[in-house]
Design a protein around this motif. Structure first.
Motif, PDB file in Angstrom:
ATOM      1  N   VAL A 106     -27.777  -7.239  -4.049  1.00 38.89           N
ATOM      2  CA  VAL A 106     -27.018  -6.033  -3.695  1.00 38.89           C
ATOM      3  C   VAL A 106     -27.916  -4.801  -3.825  1.00 38.89           C
ATOM      4  CG1 VAL A 106     -25.089  -4.558  -4.396  1.00 38.89           C
ATOM      5  CG2 VAL A 106     -24.772  -7.023  -4.238  1.00 38.89           C
TER       6      VAL A 106
ATOM      7  N   ALA B 100     -35.840  -8.908  -1.762  1.00 37.66           N
ATOM      8  CA  ALA B 100     -34.742  -9.808  -1.382  1.00 37.66           C
ATOM      9  C   ALA B 100     -35.256 -11.213  -1.106  1.00 37.66           C
ATOM     10  CB  ALA B 100     -34.012  -9.254  -0.156  1.00 37.66           C
TER      11      ALA B 100
ATOM     12  N   VAL C  43     -32.761  -1.091   1.066  1.00 42.29           N
ATOM     13  CA  VAL C  43     -33.035  -1.061   2.508  1.00 42.29           C
ATOM     14  C   VAL C  43     -32.283   0.088   3.166  1.00 42.29           C
ATOM     15  CG1 VAL C  43     -32.675  -2.295   4.688  1.00 42.29           C
ATOM     16  CG2 VAL C  43     -33.614  -3.503   2.728  1.00 42.29           C
ATOM     17  N   VAL C  44     -31.021   0.266   2.810  1.00 42.52           N
ATOM     18  CA  VAL C  44     -30.207   1.319   3.423  1.00 42.52           C
ATOM     19  C   VAL C  44     -30.767   2.702   3.093  1.00 42.52           C
ATOM     20  CG1 VAL C  44     -27.925   2.402   3.406  1.00 42.52           C
ATOM     21  CG2 VAL C  44     -28.118  -0.082   3.522  1.00 42.52           C
TER      22      VAL C  44
ATOM     23  N   VAL D  66     -30.239  -4.638  -0.836  1.00 34.65           N
ATOM     24  CA  VAL D  66     -29.544  -4.109   0.347  1.00 34.65           C
ATOM     25  C   VAL D  66     -29.428  -2.588   0.253  1.00 34.65           C
ATOM     26  CG1 VAL D  66     -27.335  -4.054   1.571  1.00 34.65           C
ATOM     27  CG2 VAL D  66     -28.300  -6.229   0.860  1.00 34.65           C
TER      28      VAL D  66
END
Length: 93
Positions: free
Chosen positions: A33, A72, A39-40, A36
């Motif tokens: 999580v 990841a 990355v965002v 992610v």
């Protein structure tokens, strides 16, 4: 002649091993999580840096996307990596 030592991992050696396994699984989920989110946030920084002609921020965003992606990948491959190295170590005689 010295006796050979042959100790192998087992799942019933310590109490609470099942709970520890669940905790590590939850940490894997938390790590994914966080990757992610990385990355965002990095993609947003990359976009802002590119649209505002700021190469420093754009470069940091690109680096962040790459690092979060590699993190990841390593988190996802953690079980396989540890199993591989454990088997490789066990094969040394």
């Amino acid at each position: 002649m010295n006796p050979a030592v042959d100790v192998t991992p087992n799942t019933d050696g310590l109490p609470g091993l099942a709970a520890l396994s669940k905790i590590v699984g939850a940490l894997l989920t938390f790590g994914l999580v966080a990757a992610v989110a990385g990355v965002v946030v990095s993609a947003i920084a990359w976009a802002i840096g590119s649209s505002s002609s700021n190469p420093h921020i754009a470069g940091r965003g690109k680096t962040g996307v790459l690092i979060a992606g590699v993190a990841a990948m390593l988190i996802g491959a953690a079980n396989t990596l540890v199993t591989f190295f454990a088997n490789a170590g066990a094969a040394i005689r």
